[in-house]
Scaffold this motif. Structure first.
Motif, mmCIF file in Angstrom:
data_model
loop_
_atom_site.group_PDB
_atom_site.id
_atom_site.type_symbol
_atom_site.label_atom_id
_atom_site.label_comp_id
_atom_site.label_asym_id
_atom_site.label_seq_id
_atom_site.Cartn_x
_atom_site.Cartn_y
_atom_site.Cartn_z
ATOM 1 N N ARG A 133 14.085 63.444 47.415
ATOM 2 C CA ARG A 133 13.250 63.082 46.323
ATOM 3 C C ARG A 133 12.371 64.117 45.915
ATOM 4 N NH1 ARG A 133 13.468 57.502 46.210
ATOM 5 N NH2 ARG A 133 13.965 56.745 48.129
ATOM 6 N N PRO A 134 12.383 64.789 44.922
ATOM 7 C CA PRO A 134 11.427 65.949 44.212
ATOM 8 C C PRO A 134 9.979 65.437 44.218
ATOM 9 C CG PRO A 134 13.076 65.466 42.545
ATOM 10 C CD PRO A 134 13.427 64.593 43.807
ATOM 11 N N ASN A 135 9.997 64.299 43.912
ATOM 12 C CA ASN A 135 8.583 63.740 43.478
ATOM 13 C C ASN A 135 7.632 63.768 44.656
ATOM 14 O OD1 ASN A 135 10.327 61.866 44.401
ATOM 15 N ND2 ASN A 135 8.627 60.310 44.406
ATOM 16 N N VAL A 136 8.189 63.958 45.907
ATOM 17 C CA VAL A 136 7.362 64.158 47.239
ATOM 18 C C VAL A 136 6.621 65.364 47.241
ATOM 19 C CG1 VAL A 136 7.598 64.428 49.599
ATOM 20 C CG2 VAL A 136 8.610 62.668 48.526
ATOM 21 N N THR A 137 7.068 66.534 46.348
ATOM 22 C CA THR A 137 6.621 67.826 46.241
ATOM 23 C C THR A 137 5.152 67.561 45.724
ATOM 24 O OG1 THR A 137 8.780 68.898 45.925
ATOM 25 C CG2 THR A 137 6.771 70.025 45.192
ATOM 26 N N ALA A 138 4.931 67.019 44.764
ATOM 27 C CA ALA A 138 3.870 66.884 43.912
ATOM 28 C C ALA A 138 2.855 65.726 44.757
ATOM 29 C CB ALA A 138 3.935 66.148 42.421
ATOM 30 N N ASP A 139 3.487 64.698 45.218
ATOM 31 C CA ASP A 139 2.624 63.642 45.967
ATOM 32 C C ASP A 139 1.824 64.050 47.139
ATOM 33 O OD1 ASP A 139 3.579 62.033 44.048
ATOM 34 O OD2 ASP A 139 4.976 60.776 45.552
ATOM 35 N N THR A 151 -0.887 73.448 52.275
ATOM 36 C CA THR A 151 0.496 72.845 52.597
ATOM 37 C C THR A 151 1.704 73.712 52.575
ATOM 38 O OG1 THR A 151 -0.607 71.184 51.098
ATOM 39 C CG2 THR A 151 1.851 70.630 52.000
ATOM 40 N N LEU A 152 2.673 73.477 53.292
ATOM 41 C CA LEU A 152 3.989 74.187 53.421
ATOM 42 C C LEU A 152 4.962 73.294 53.067
ATOM 43 C CD1 LEU A 152 4.313 76.964 56.258
ATOM 44 C CD2 LEU A 152 4.348 77.464 53.969
ATOM 45 N N LEU A 153 5.795 73.238 52.032
ATOM 46 C CA LEU A 153 6.526 72.155 51.761
ATOM 47 C C LEU A 153 8.161 72.601 51.834
ATOM 48 C CD1 LEU A 153 4.478 71.377 48.782
ATOM 49 C CD2 LEU A 153 5.275 69.411 50.399
ATOM 50 N N ARG A 154 8.783 71.857 52.578
ATOM 51 C CA ARG A 154 10.437 72.252 52.684
ATOM 52 C C ARG A 154 11.022 71.093 52.340
ATOM 53 N NH1 ARG A 154 15.439 72.928 53.950
ATOM 54 N NH2 ARG A 154 16.112 74.685 54.721
ATOM 55 N N GLY A 155 11.614 71.044 50.885
ATOM 56 C CA GLY A 155 12.453 70.075 50.594
ATOM 57 C C GLY A 155 13.863 70.118 50.973
ATOM 58 N N GLY A 156 14.515 68.855 50.465
ATOM 59 C CA GLY A 156 15.972 69.172 50.696
ATOM 60 C C GLY A 156 16.839 70.104 49.921
ATOM 61 N N SER A 157 17.832 70.799 50.173
ATOM 62 C CA SER A 157 18.388 71.680 49.646
ATOM 63 C C SER A 157 18.834 71.175 48.352
ATOM 64 C CB SER A 157 19.600 72.681 50.285
ATOM 65 O OG SER A 157 20.455 71.456 50.733
ATOM 66 N N GLU A 158 19.441 70.091 48.337
ATOM 67 C CA GLU A 158 19.958 69.406 46.943
ATOM 68 C C GLU A 158 18.720 69.299 45.841
ATOM 69 O OE1 GLU A 158 19.162 66.013 49.659
ATOM 70 O OE2 GLU A 158 19.763 68.154 49.790
ATOM 71 N N ALA A 159 17.616 69.461 45.963
ATOM 72 C CA ALA A 159 16.449 69.475 45.109
ATOM 73 C C ALA A 159 15.919 70.695 44.876
ATOM 74 C CB ALA A 159 15.470 68.190 45.592
ATOM 75 N N PHE A 160 16.607 71.747 45.289
ATOM 76 C CA PHE A 160 15.982 73.234 45.257
ATOM 77 C C PHE A 160 15.049 73.511 44.064
ATOM 78 C CE2 PHE A 160 15.820 77.934 45.202
ATOM 79 C CZ PHE A 160 15.323 78.207 46.233
ATOM 80 N N GLU A 161 16.106 73.451 42.867
ATOM 81 C CA GLU A 161 15.375 74.104 41.581
ATOM 82 C C GLU A 161 14.624 73.070 41.082
ATOM 83 O OE1 GLU A 161 16.461 76.853 39.964
ATOM 84 O OE2 GLU A 161 17.960 77.219 41.526
ATOM 85 N N SER A 162 14.524 71.738 41.257
ATOM 86 C CA SER A 162 13.375 70.758 40.926
ATOM 87 C C SER A 162 12.093 71.260 41.654
ATOM 88 C CB SER A 162 13.654 69.642 41.236
ATOM 89 O OG SER A 162 15.146 69.095 40.554
ATOM 90 N N ALA A 183 -2.293 77.865 48.472
ATOM 91 C CA ALA A 183 -2.626 76.568 48.998
ATOM 92 C C ALA A 183 -1.500 75.538 49.149
ATOM 93 C CB ALA A 183 -4.144 76.053 48.400
ATOM 94 N N VAL A 184 -0.688 75.794 48.194
ATOM 95 C CA VAL A 184 0.532 74.981 48.121
ATOM 96 C C VAL A 184 1.600 75.980 48.002
ATOM 97 C CG1 VAL A 184 1.795 72.983 47.236
ATOM 98 C CG2 VAL A 184 -0.506 72.991 47.031
ATOM 99 N N GLN A 185 2.561 75.992 49.135
ATOM 100 C CA GLN A 185 3.839 76.787 49.177
ATOM 101 C C GLN A 185 4.873 75.997 49.574
ATOM 102 O OE1 GLN A 185 2.758 81.013 50.951
ATOM 103 N NE2 GLN A 185 1.740 79.691 52.148
ATOM 104 N N VAL A 186 5.873 76.293 48.323
ATOM 105 C CA VAL A 186 7.092 75.467 48.638
ATOM 106 C C VAL A 186 8.256 76.578 49.054
ATOM 107 C CG1 VAL A 186 9.150 74.380 47.399
ATOM 108 C CG2 VAL A 186 6.697 73.983 46.862
ATOM 109 N N VAL A 187 8.900 76.270 50.166
ATOM 110 C CA VAL A 187 9.848 77.255 50.784
ATOM 111 C C VAL A 187 10.922 77.551 49.867
ATOM 112 C CG1 VAL A 187 11.128 77.641 52.805
ATOM 113 C CG2 VAL A 187 9.185 76.428 53.177
#
Lengths: 424, 424
Positions: A133-139, A151-162, A183-187
């Motif tokens: 779920r890419p909405n978790v990134t913002a929430d 925050t360090l965020l590591r989302g699922g590979s299938e949502a990489f571009e989102s 302050a917010v970094q997405v891996v």
């Protein structure tokens, strides 16, 4: 904006970690006004960049379809206009919540003359590991930001571009509010080694919050070198006591199972006192079957209601996340409490009763993160509890338990106000 | 009562763990009256068995002397009549404290109609690992018991006989109050492998509290598979601000260093604003030297006071636990806060100032478990803070921070009281 080639994942993650730690100091000092300005600016940036984000999401969806991801996963992955609205609205709601950081409580005088209280402070750096779920990134970034954490965020590979597109909006918002964009970094790698690094650098990450399947969470808990806020299972019970009000019992047992099947606070096992079973179970069985819920019962249940198939031992320990319910008739409160202790997952359990002492014993003796009397287990939720929002649910006893909101993302320190006191 | 031969340490520890887990359920349910009866009965049993305990302690002391233990360690090991009195009195004081378990707070109505609050609950099983002081056996067991937790205690090998004798009294007290004697178990082997087992059985032990030297605590933190409540160092600072009251500054800086040298809340580094240094440091230096405190200063300090020797880089990072003090003259509040962030141990730091905004910034920005204005760092203590007693001090941010009393030995769960509410 496709994935950058990163040769040394360990060094890359250490660098992200170091930058998160540095920016966490600025964030801990940031005023409420500044944090709220950032949250609003992030919401605005996402709103303005709907097209870019949607385009990125389309790339993920196309890749996902090409990879043959199943429909449920593709659905979770999709950022519809409605879901973008929810992300934006969620950030504005977080801005409207009271700031927990800096609040001082119980500033009491001691006999020595000093005044002692506790101030709420950020945890520092929070690592979030999640699936599609890419909405978790913002929430998640929004909640952590409000609580003063980097925050360090590591989302699922299938949502990489989102996720990368949402990260761009987040960075714009942070910059607009004069907060460090680190302050917010997405891996920015889908390499699985990044997770291994992230959970084993206590010098840079203070806590990990994994959201996803049980397998992922078990692995993270086992290998992490920092605290993990998590729940593995939601094997929730409703116990219909001998002294239950039949109408409440019917409504709660039906709602707890059928309002939504895939949530962790959905009832998976119904326990019924033998004294009341003949008066409630047949009626409930009819209602469940009308909603296509498959029933798996203990031998006595199967005698009483023909709709039930025999349950196996494994059923009592299974989180179905599906229209399946296991039912056991028990001789009374003690066996019900014992069943929950043996088979439950310490998530949420509810008793339906009008008996004062049974209600009191259930509340005290059931060792779950939420215990209820005469209410549906589906209420176990940060919004329903008034936390404003929730980053997850914890079934552990350490630090945060139950739905985790802003407070669970903070710690406290003691503050002492004196007038020159010394210890004698 | 000498050490039993145990061939399989792992199996032995697993057995202790299993029994602790089982007894923790009875303890969690125990009434306040029953726990207080046990605490009082344990105090009585220790009082009645003074001779047995003293004899066991003599065995430890003789062995210790034969092994060539140093005087400080032998002193900590000795159970004098006064120390036995303190143990007994400590248990009676714990019995007199309010019971945190079962307390429900903030039971507020939500728009749905449900009423949501939090109930305080025990953590479960607490493992305590400590060194030579045998009085910890009774103190720690007493606090954990009051908080409804079962305890596994692993004391230092040099106190083996003393700890076993105290354990006998504890078991008598538990039995007299009709609580399972497994609620407090003292590990009956000096084999070091027992520690390794104890910190890696999350199924039986919920938290480890190590008390002892930094080396022991570092090793436990590194290897533990359960949460650890700990502090490693107490590198505490006093910062005398430019706007300090000179009398308060003098009294606090002297008290924070000299009231006791070996405690973790003793000041190790004094920071002084350059604007006030000439007016306070010479007078303080004279007072320190009168008490035989060795002074190690930054270059400007050494220019100002002849009593100071030059400090090395290592001095700023050292917990002396001795009559030694490092002193640095700083250009103002920012450098003082930065120095504490770089060199402190997040234990306890105090500012002396009459300036409102400086006090407010110090409280907010110094990231230590206790931050103080115009008070001696020596106040950082569970008794002084009104916690009733303390099991240790935590410099971590997760779960408990600062002095840890009964509350830090508990968790919470959500309680929901409804009247048949369902979620729509």
């Amino acid at each position: 904006m496709s994935e950058r080639p990163i040769t040394n994942i360990e060094a890359y993650m250490q660098d992200l970690g170091r930058r998160a730690r540095e920016s966490s100091r600025a964030l801990a000092r940031a005023s409420t006004r500044q944090k709220n300005a950032a949250l609003t600016a992030i919401a605005d940036a996402i709103d303005q960049q709907r097209e870019l984000i949607t385009t990125a999401n389309q790339v993920d969806l196309e890749l996902g379809r090409a990879k043959g991801l199943d429909a449920a996963l593709l659905d979770r992955l999709e950022l519809t206009p409605g879901r973008l609205d929810s992300m934006i609205e969620g950030l504005r709601q977080i801005a409207a919540l009271p700031d927990p950081v800096g609040a001082i409580t119980d500033l009491d005088y001691r006999p020595s003359g000093i005044q002692v209280g506790r101030m709420r402070v950020p945890l520092g750096v929070v690592g979030i590991i999640y699936e599609s779920r890419p909405n978790v990134t913002a929430d998640a970034a929004g909640l952590c930001l409000k609580a003063g954490n980097a925050t360090l965020l590591r989302g699922g590979s299938e949502a990489f571009e989102s996720n990368q597109a949402i990260a761009d909006s987040i960075h714009q918002g942070l910059t607009a509010a004069d907060l460090p964009s680190d302050a917010v970094q997405v891996v920015a790698t889908t390499d699985r080694a990044a997770v291994g690094s992230m959970i084993t650098m206590p010098e840079f990450v203070d806590v990990i919050i994994p959201r996803g399947g049980k397998g992922l969470i078990e692995r993270i808990s086992r290998e992490a070198r920092v605290p993990v806020i998590k729940h593995l299972d939601g094997i929730c019970h409703v116990f219909i006591d001998a002294h239950a009000d039949l109408e409440k019992a019917f409504a709660i047992a039906l709602n707890a199972k059928t309002q939504r099947y895939g949530t962790c606070n959905t009832m998976e096992t119904l326990l019924v006192d033998e004294a009341i079973a003949p008066r409630i179970l047949p009626r409930l069985a009819t209602a469940y079957v009308e909603q296509a819920v498959e029933l798996r019962g203990c031998p006595r249940t199967c005698e009483l209601i023909t709709e039930a198939h025999p349950a196996t031992d494994a059923d009592w320990d299974t989180e179905y996340l599906a229209p399946i319910l296991s039912i056991r008739i028990v001789p009374g409160l003690d066996v019900a409490i014992d069943h929950i202790a043996r088979h439950g997952s310490a998530h949420t359990d509810s008793i339906v009763t009008e008996d004062y002492s049974h209600a009191r014993r259930f509340l005290r003796e059931v060792d779950s993160s939420s215990v209820m009397v005469n209410a549906s287990t589906r209420f176990a939720d940060g919004f329903e509890y008034g936390l404003g929002a929730e980053i997850g649910i914890s079934t552990d006893k350490f630090h945060a338990r139950g739905p985790v909101g802003l407070e669970g993302l903070t710690s406290v320190k003691f503050v002492v106000l004196g007038n020159g006191e010394i210890r004698t």
